[in-house]
Design a protein around this motif. Structure first.
Motif, PDB file in Angstrom:
ATOM      1  N   ALA A   9      -5.415   4.309   7.310  1.00  0.00           N
ATOM      2  CA  ALA A   9      -5.023   5.268   6.276  1.00  0.00           C
ATOM      3  C   ALA A   9      -6.220   6.103   5.814  1.00  0.00           C
ATOM      4  N   CYS A  10      -7.418   5.544   5.948  1.00  0.00           N
ATOM      5  CA  CYS A  10      -8.641   6.263   5.585  1.00  0.00           C
ATOM      6  C   CYS A  10      -9.185   7.084   6.735  1.00  0.00           C
ATOM      7  N   ILE A  12      -5.279  -0.202   5.964  1.00  0.00           N
ATOM      8  CA  ILE A  12      -6.153   0.523   5.042  1.00  0.00           C
ATOM      9  C   ILE A  12      -7.164   1.347   5.821  1.00  0.00           C
ATOM     10  N   ILE A  29      -3.155   0.664  -3.817  1.00  0.00           N
ATOM     11  CA  ILE A  29      -3.130  -0.659  -3.206  1.00  0.00           C
ATOM     12  C   ILE A  29      -2.493  -1.635  -4.184  1.00  0.00           C
ATOM     13  N   SER A  61      -4.191   9.966  -2.332  1.00  0.00           N
ATOM     14  CA  SER A  61      -4.828   8.744  -2.811  1.00  0.00           C
ATOM     15  C   SER A  61      -4.097   7.518  -2.289  1.00  0.00           C
ATOM     16  N   LEU A  62      -4.852   6.475  -1.987  1.00  0.00           N
ATOM     17  CA  LEU A  62      -4.251   5.193  -1.621  1.00  0.00           C
ATOM     18  C   LEU A  62      -3.985   4.396  -2.892  1.00  0.00           C
ATOM     19  N   MET A  81       0.842  -1.156   0.000  1.00  0.00           N
ATOM     20  CA  MET A  81       0.000   0.000   0.000  1.00  0.00           C
ATOM     21  C   MET A  81       0.890   1.223   0.000  1.00  0.00           C
ATOM     22  N   HIS A  82       0.433   2.251  -0.708  1.00  0.00           N
ATOM     23  CA  HIS A  82       1.216   3.473  -0.845  1.00  0.00           C
ATOM     24  C   HIS A  82       0.262   4.658  -0.759  1.00  0.00           C
ATOM     25  N   LEU A  83       0.664   5.703  -0.062  1.00  0.00           N
ATOM     26  CA  LEU A  83      -0.101   6.942  -0.013  1.00  0.00           C
ATOM     27  C   LEU A  83       0.539   7.909  -0.994  1.00  0.00           C
ATOM     28  N   ASP A  84      -0.208   8.271  -2.032  1.00  0.00           N
ATOM     29  CA  ASP A  84       0.312   9.138  -3.087  1.00  0.00           C
ATOM     30  C   ASP A  84       0.359  10.588  -2.616  1.00  0.00           C
TER      31      ASP A  84
END
Length: 60
Positions: A51-52, A48, A11, A8-9, A1-4
């Motif tokens: 992160a949200c 996830i 996945i 944006s996530l 998973m990466h946070l842009d």
């Protein structure tokens, strides 16, 4: 998973190709032609959720 950079996530996971799974998903939401359904490992559920913006939902 990466946070842009834009929040944006992204996945990373295995693409879902099983027709029965895709049909089930498409009963609830549309998969656009330029999108893929991605299987994220269950171990990522908590990451996830957090992160949200969720708070410790006890994913054990």
């Amino acid at each position: 998973m990466h946070l842009d950079d834009d929040g944006s996530l992204i996945i990373v996971g295995a693409a879902v190709t099983a027709p029965e799974v895709l049909a089930e998903i498409q009963q609830l939401s549309r998969i656009a032609p330029d999108e893929l359904a991605v299987r994220a490992p269950k171990e990522l559920k908590k990451a996830i959720w957090e992160a949200c913006g969720g708070h410790d939902p006890h994913f054990d």
